[in-house]
Enzyme design. Structure first.
Site, PDB file in Angstrom:
ATOM      1  N   CYS A   1       0.736  -1.152   0.149  1.00  0.00           N
ATOM      2  CA  CYS A   1      -0.082   0.051  -0.059  1.00  0.00           C
ATOM      3  C   CYS A   1       0.874   1.263  -0.020  1.00  0.00           C
ATOM      4  O   CYS A   1       0.745   2.143  -0.738  1.00  0.00           O
ATOM      5  CB  CYS A   1      -0.708  -0.105   1.304  1.00  0.00           C
ATOM      6  SG  CYS A   1      -1.976   1.314   1.354  1.00  0.00           S
TER       7      CYS A   1
ATOM      8  N   GLU B   1      -3.398  -3.776  -5.650  1.00  0.00           N
ATOM      9  CA  GLU B   1      -3.232  -2.154  -5.979  1.00  0.00           C
ATOM     10  C   GLU B   1      -3.711  -1.814  -7.359  1.00  0.00           C
ATOM     11  O   GLU B   1      -4.184  -1.037  -7.630  1.00  0.00           O
ATOM     12  CB  GLU B   1      -1.931  -1.845  -5.520  1.00  0.00           C
ATOM     13  CG  GLU B   1      -1.486  -1.735  -4.385  1.00  0.00           C
ATOM     14  CD  GLU B   1      -2.350  -0.546  -3.514  1.00  0.00           C
ATOM     15  OE1 GLU B   1      -2.626   0.412  -4.071  1.00  0.00           O
ATOM     16  OE2 GLU B   1      -2.189  -0.853  -2.192  1.00  0.00           O
TER      17      GLU B   1
HETATM   18  C1  LIG Z   1      -5.873   1.219  -2.434  1.00  0.00           C
HETATM   19  C2  LIG Z   1      -4.729   2.121  -1.906  1.00  0.00           C
HETATM   20  N1  LIG Z   1      -3.342   1.849  -1.724  1.00  0.00           N
HETATM   21  C3  LIG Z   1      -2.363   2.627  -1.004  1.00  0.00           C
HETATM   22  C4  LIG Z   1      -2.780   3.727  -0.657  1.00  0.00           C
HETATM   23  C5  LIG Z   1      -1.526   4.624   0.074  1.00  0.00           C
HETATM   24  N2  LIG Z   1      -1.523   4.332   1.345  1.00  0.00           N
HETATM   25  C6  LIG Z   1      -4.297   4.023  -0.540  1.00  0.00           C
HETATM   26  N3  LIG Z   1      -4.482   4.900  -0.025  1.00  0.00           N
HETATM   27  N4  LIG Z   1      -4.974   3.361  -1.097  1.00  0.00           N
END
Ligand SMILES: Cc1ncc(CN)c(N)n1
Length: 225
Positions: free
Chosen positions: A137, A209
């Protein structure tokens, strides 16, 4: 000293970060052409994603067996709730979306699958599983933010400049380094069999992701039957 976990896994996830960067949603933020409705879909889905993601840090804090590790998870929790989610609240204010509406967003199918997978892996395993589940993430967004920031004018873009500014900032880079340091510390000295399990978690969350960008680009929720 053994190879750092993040160095060992980089060749396996580099291509996923590059594919995310090349995705039309991300490219559209870079050149400012992304349809605002698609971005609003991301904003609302991501807000509820982050609420679930924040729970990982709380799970890590409770599973940690030393104070340094507890501190690192607690720092990550603070970063999600008050650094990242502030960006979302500020965009929502600009768009006239009340905070209660953000928080009440129904998670899409991909969003549900992604957060359920992360929480399941975090709950089922030891503290190193938690660190593996949360890594993609921050790593993916920091990679994208830093790459987008290299595009001339992107940081000054009217709609997406502050997004790029936040995810490429020293503050967010530091939060990502905190996540990387955590997994490197917790994976150190683990046998090959356990490292493979941690790698699989990082690769699968990395693929989620990519699917999340695609879901937002297509403004998907659930099939209507
Ligand atoms: C789906 C997603 N992936 C990662 C991030 C970054 N923390 C986020 N805000 N959202």
């Amino acid at each position: 000293m053994s190879e750092k976990f993040t160095d060992r896994i980089y060749p396996k996830i580099k291509g996923i970060w590059e594919a995310c960067f090349k995705h039309p949603f991300v490219q559209g933020m870079g050149d400012g052409t992304l349809d605002l409705e698609k971005f609003k879909h991301w904003l609302m889905q991501d807000y509820v994603y982050l609420i679930e993601y924040a729970r990982l840090f709380a799970i890590g804090t409770s599973k940690a067996t030393d104070l340094g590790t507890m501190n690192s998870f607690a720092k990550g929790l603070d970063g999600v709730l008050f650094v990242e989610m502030d960006l979302h609240r500020s965009y929502a204010k600009t768009f006239g979306i009340p905070e209660e509406d953000l928080e009440a967003t129904d998670q899409s199918a991909i969003n549900t699958a992604y957060t359920s997978y992360m929480l399941n892996k975090a709950q089922a395993g030891g503290v190193e599983n938690v660190a593996a589940a949360l890594l993609a993430c921050s790593w993916c967004y920091n990679y994208i933010g830093l790459e987008l920031a290299k595009i001339p004018g992107a940081l000054e873009g009217e709609n997406y400049g502050s997004w790029i500014g936040m995810y490429s900032s020293d503050e967010f880079t530091d939060l990502n380094e905190n996540a990387m340091d955590l997994i490197n510390k917790l994976a150190e000295g683990k046998p090959e069999r356990e490292l493979k399990v941690l790698e699989e978690i990082v690769v699968k969350t990395g693929l989620f992701e990519y699917m999340f960008w695609d879901m937002c680009y297509k403004q998907e929720t659930w099939p209507e039957i």
